[in-house]
Write a protein that holds these residues in place. Structure first.
Motif, PDB file in Angstrom:
ATOM      1  N   GLN A   1      -6.308   0.088  -0.538  1.00  0.00           N
ATOM      2  CA  GLN A   1      -5.023   0.753  -0.412  1.00  0.00           C
ATOM      3  C   GLN A   1      -5.181   2.081   0.329  1.00  0.00           C
ATOM      4  O   GLN A   1      -4.397   2.390   1.226  1.00  0.00           O
ATOM      5  CB  GLN A   1      -4.386   0.981  -1.783  1.00  0.00           C
ATOM      6  CG  GLN A   1      -2.983   1.547  -1.693  1.00  0.00           C
ATOM      7  CD  GLN A   1      -2.265   1.594  -3.025  1.00  0.00           C
ATOM      8  OE1 GLN A   1      -2.822   1.262  -4.071  1.00  0.00           O
ATOM      9  NE2 GLN A   1      -1.014   2.014  -2.997  1.00  0.00           N
TER      10      GLN A   1
ATOM     11  N   GLN B   1       0.821  -1.212   0.000  1.00  0.00           N
ATOM     12  CA  GLN B   1       0.000   0.000   0.000  1.00  0.00           C
ATOM     13  C   GLN B   1       0.853   1.259   0.000  1.00  0.00           C
ATOM     14  O   GLN B   1       0.383   2.326  -0.366  1.00  0.00           O
ATOM     15  CB  GLN B   1      -0.960   0.004   1.202  1.00  0.00           C
ATOM     16  CG  GLN B   1      -0.322   0.259   2.553  1.00  0.00           C
ATOM     17  CD  GLN B   1       0.239  -0.978   3.233  1.00  0.00           C
ATOM     18  OE1 GLN B   1       0.370  -2.032   2.637  1.00  0.00           O
ATOM     19  NE2 GLN B   1       0.574  -0.832   4.509  1.00  0.00           N
TER      20      GLN B   1
ATOM     21  N   ILE C   1      -2.966   6.793  -5.967  1.00  0.00           N
ATOM     22  CA  ILE C   1      -3.093   5.345  -6.021  1.00  0.00           C
ATOM     23  C   ILE C   1      -3.391   4.967  -7.466  1.00  0.00           C
ATOM     24  O   ILE C   1      -4.281   5.545  -8.090  1.00  0.00           O
ATOM     25  CB  ILE C   1      -4.222   4.882  -5.078  1.00  0.00           C
ATOM     26  CG1 ILE C   1      -3.816   5.145  -3.624  1.00  0.00           C
ATOM     27  CG2 ILE C   1      -4.572   3.419  -5.315  1.00  0.00           C
ATOM     28  CD1 ILE C   1      -4.911   4.903  -2.607  1.00  0.00           C
TER      29      ILE C   1
END
Length: 103
Positions: free
Chosen positions: A77, A57, A66
């Protein structure tokens, strides 16, 4: 078949990213010895992330976002990063001046 030296170094770098910090795919690649290996970092995370218990993550794109799509891991995440104290702006970006890991 054994792993490459680059793969081993990528795993080492990702494991070293501290809680509450992030690193870009390209920066992980550069720290592992191949500044052009960002896509290989993605492949390594995909193939080895779970078995190596990598803090996957903590790896984001160079814009502080992300890369996973909504409903395909994005929410998970983001949740994991927020639990570590990483904050996102209105557009879903992480302030890299604050959260980028610089070993």
């Amino acid at each position: 078949m054994g792993r490459t030296v680059f793969t081993e170094k990528v795993i080492e770098v990702i494991k070293a990213i501290p809680e509450g910090k992030v690193c870009s795919y390209g920066r992980v690649a550069a720290l592992a010895g191949n500044s052009r290996g960002a896509r290989q970092v993605v492949r390594i995370l995909h193939s080895s992330g779970e078995k190596e218990q990598l803090p996957w993550q903590r790896v984001v794109n160079r814009e502080g976002c992300i890369s996973l799509k909504k409903s395909q891991g994005y929410e998970r995440q983001r949740e994991l990063l927020e639990k570590e104290g990483v904050e996102f702006d209105f557009d879903g970006r992480i302030d890299l001046e604050t959260y980028l890991w610089c070993p």
